[in-house]
Design a protein around this motif. Sequence first.
Motif, mmCIF file in Angstrom:
data_model
loop_
_atom_site.group_PDB
_atom_site.id
_atom_site.type_symbol
_atom_site.label_atom_id
_atom_site.label_comp_id
_atom_site.label_asym_id
_atom_site.label_seq_id
_atom_site.Cartn_x
_atom_site.Cartn_y
_atom_site.Cartn_z
ATOM 1 N N THR A 58 48.377 40.443 38.827
ATOM 2 C CA THR A 58 47.822 41.516 38.224
ATOM 3 C C THR A 58 47.451 41.402 36.858
ATOM 4 N N ARG A 59 46.858 42.295 36.227
ATOM 5 C CA ARG A 59 46.419 42.276 34.833
ATOM 6 C C ARG A 59 47.627 42.351 33.806
ATOM 7 N N GLU A 60 48.811 43.202 34.595
ATOM 8 C CA GLU A 60 49.995 43.404 33.763
ATOM 9 C C GLU A 60 50.856 42.405 33.853
ATOM 10 N N VAL A 61 50.734 41.116 34.467
ATOM 11 C CA VAL A 61 51.699 40.005 34.584
ATOM 12 C C VAL A 61 52.635 39.723 33.291
ATOM 13 N N ASP A 62 51.866 39.670 32.243
ATOM 14 C CA ASP A 62 52.293 39.042 30.951
ATOM 15 C C ASP A 62 53.508 40.164 30.429
ATOM 16 N N GLN A 63 52.902 41.400 30.705
ATOM 17 C CA GLN A 63 53.531 42.404 29.934
ATOM 18 C C GLN A 63 54.891 42.667 30.836
ATOM 19 N N GLN A 64 54.802 42.708 32.261
ATOM 20 C CA GLN A 64 56.085 42.824 33.225
ATOM 21 C C GLN A 64 56.877 41.533 33.155
ATOM 22 N N ASN A 65 56.397 40.304 32.765
ATOM 23 C CA ASN A 65 57.159 39.266 32.677
ATOM 24 C C ASN A 65 57.981 39.186 31.563
ATOM 25 N N VAL A 73 25.439 39.648 41.420
ATOM 26 C CA VAL A 73 26.366 38.657 41.634
ATOM 27 C C VAL A 73 26.951 38.129 40.094
ATOM 28 N N SER A 74 25.966 37.887 39.240
ATOM 29 C CA SER A 74 26.221 37.262 38.076
ATOM 30 C C SER A 74 27.110 38.232 37.037
ATOM 31 N N ASN A 75 26.809 39.507 37.007
ATOM 32 C CA ASN A 75 27.574 40.456 36.362
ATOM 33 C C ASN A 75 28.661 40.744 36.842
ATOM 34 N N GLY A 76 28.781 40.735 37.960
ATOM 35 C CA GLY A 76 30.201 40.695 38.771
ATOM 36 C C GLY A 76 31.276 39.890 38.562
ATOM 37 N N ILE A 77 30.705 38.620 38.467
ATOM 38 C CA ILE A 77 31.573 37.660 38.132
ATOM 39 C C ILE A 77 32.147 37.874 36.553
ATOM 40 N N ASP A 78 31.391 38.256 35.550
ATOM 41 C CA ASP A 78 31.621 38.431 34.373
ATOM 42 C C ASP A 78 32.690 39.453 34.447
ATOM 43 N N MET A 79 32.297 40.571 34.907
ATOM 44 C CA MET A 79 33.213 41.645 34.918
ATOM 45 C C MET A 79 34.615 41.628 35.604
ATOM 46 N N ILE A 80 34.747 40.956 36.734
ATOM 47 C CA ILE A 80 35.801 40.689 37.550
ATOM 48 C C ILE A 80 36.716 40.014 36.675
ATOM 49 N N SER A 81 35.923 38.646 36.043
ATOM 50 C CA SER A 81 36.970 37.733 35.341
ATOM 51 C C SER A 81 37.330 38.322 34.171
ATOM 52 N N ALA A 82 36.512 39.292 33.546
ATOM 53 C CA ALA A 82 37.174 40.001 32.305
ATOM 54 C C ALA A 82 38.198 41.121 32.528
ATOM 55 N N MET A 83 37.873 41.785 33.630
ATOM 56 C CA MET A 83 38.723 42.984 33.833
ATOM 57 C C MET A 83 39.729 42.984 35.084
ATOM 58 N N GLY A 84 39.439 41.965 35.853
ATOM 59 C CA GLY A 84 40.392 41.825 37.271
ATOM 60 C C GLY A 84 39.722 42.682 38.287
ATOM 61 N N VAL A 85 40.148 42.403 39.558
ATOM 62 C CA VAL A 85 39.562 43.042 40.660
ATOM 63 C C VAL A 85 39.843 44.652 40.715
ATOM 64 N N GLU A 86 40.984 44.903 40.535
ATOM 65 C CA GLU A 86 41.710 46.304 40.503
ATOM 66 C C GLU A 86 40.814 47.103 39.735
ATOM 67 N N GLN A 87 40.551 46.836 38.463
ATOM 68 C CA GLN A 87 39.950 47.523 37.488
ATOM 69 C C GLN A 87 38.357 47.693 37.810
ATOM 70 N N PHE A 88 38.005 46.425 38.433
ATOM 71 C CA PHE A 88 36.626 46.594 38.662
ATOM 72 C C PHE A 88 35.955 47.436 40.011
ATOM 73 N N ASN A 89 35.083 47.958 39.785
ATOM 74 C CA ASN A 89 34.166 48.742 40.787
ATOM 75 C C ASN A 89 32.808 48.751 40.982
ATOM 76 N N PHE A 90 32.065 49.120 41.985
ATOM 77 C CA PHE A 90 30.613 48.928 42.131
ATOM 78 C C PHE A 90 30.125 50.010 40.970
ATOM 79 N N LYS A 91 30.502 51.080 40.697
ATOM 80 C CA LYS A 91 30.094 52.149 39.804
ATOM 81 C C LYS A 91 30.003 51.638 38.615
ATOM 82 N N LYS A 92 31.277 50.851 37.975
ATOM 83 C CA LYS A 92 31.080 50.158 36.496
ATOM 84 C C LYS A 92 29.925 49.280 36.646
ATOM 85 N N LEU A 93 29.947 48.291 37.642
ATOM 86 C CA LEU A 93 28.913 47.239 37.653
ATOM 87 C C LEU A 93 27.652 47.848 37.538
#
Lengths: 224, 224
Positions: free
Chosen positions: A141-148, B31-51
């Motif tokens: 999760t994004r919170e790993v470091d904090q939780q760690n 695809v390319s922006n999806g990769i950037d966004m997920i790597s930056a914010m994580g899948v949990e925070q990511f969604n299609f609306k933001k993309l």
Amino acid sequence: MDALIRNMEVSINPRLYLKDPQSTQLGKRIVSNGIDMISAMGVEQFNFKKLGEQIGSNESSIYRYFENKHKFLIYLCSWYWGWLELRLVQETHRITEPLECLKRGIDTLTRPVEADASYGHIDEVALHEIVVNEYSKPFLTREVDQQNREGYFEIYKRLVHRLADMIRAVNPEYPFAASLSSTVLEGSLHHFFLEQHFPSLTELEGVKNHTLFFRQLVLSAINK
Amino acid sequence: MDALIRNMEVSINPRLYLKDPQSTQLGKRIVSNGIDMISAMGVEQFNFKKLGEQIGSNESSIYRYFENKHKFLIYLCSWYWGWLELRLVQETHRITEPLECLKRGIDTLTRPVEADASYGHIDEVALHEIVVNEYSKPFLTREVDQQNREGYFEIYKRLVHRLADMIRAVNPEYPFAASLSSTVLEGSLHHFFLEQHFPSLTELEGVKNHTLFFRQLVLSAINK
DNA sequence: TATTTAACGATAGTAATACTATTATATTGC
DNA sequence: GCAATATAATAGTATTACTATCGTTAAATA
């Protein structure tokens, strides 16, 4: 010493709960039924409302014990790792020969879990199912470091270090004891998962091969 | 043969998308922006609306390409594994000596990803970040078996089998080639994760140790 | 060039989830 | 017997992960 070791209990970071579930009947029911439900339906499908219905209690009561579902999962996993650590210590503390100790340690950590009567309300087999099928969710999760930093993963880390120490005791020259230890613990769970869902990706099936594989992996890596 | 291998492309199970994102400009931007966004914010925070907002397009348009977020993630991971498979084949197909081939294979699969100019709109480094930080999420679900039957994980499985074949080529007697191969691929990702978040659980830091560890692990296990 | 067709964008809506807040009702300790 | 605490019941909120509909624009074709 022996009596001391027999009487050890799993102790979990109090930050993982709001109110200690071990301290009340309701708390114990939350934990034991939670384990059953998550192992049956998976964490995604599980929620506190369903658990409340299951135990004839209420969602809001469960929220007084656990802040959220994720911490509940970490709590359960911590309990599992703590329990495994106890078994590791119990099964190896009498062994003085380092190589024998390491072998027994690997056995303990990689073989499938059987029911343990010592902890009445907790179904260790179901808990093992959870850990196998959700093993990375507590920390991916994004919170790993904090939780760690807050110590949520202390027990798991301690377990990795214990095995690493056993490795070093056999061969102090081997430079990757912690990495190897991590590989065994993570790999063991992953292989239980593969056996169930991707059998073509592993030759391990059943107890014997499982332990054999990891034993040989470790011993050959450290050149013994 | 060489030209053929140079021109190979990553091909992905069409069931993972509704409309091939490679076929249009919008698809590629997803695809390319999806990769950037997920790597930056994580899948949990990511969604299609933001993309949608990010690429100046609309949520509903993205849903015409991908059924849901989970399949999108599997698509991205498949792309990663396919790309890694290409590199593996390209870097080893000329080598005839099995041991040398295996060594190079392990190098390719365990060393950190560097930018690859061959695939314009895809940032392989960001994609590697995603795979490291979310690696088990595509398959740690209740729907694994169903999705496995539909072939969502074919590329990953093929990659495991390729490395297993290389292991068998060196030592046909070793009985756990697939298990060892799985351990390397899974373990490599896990160790990148450990380096970032749990450095006390591994001695590996940086490229050199990483490859060295897995090389030595495999070669000693198969007794070469 | 006119017309058909497909792709896209915008908006609205829905069911479920993961909680929070409040109040009422038991239970327990003193 | 009373105060304090624990639990139950209900309602409510914000967010998410979509689905449905429809008007507009761009592309293909004749």
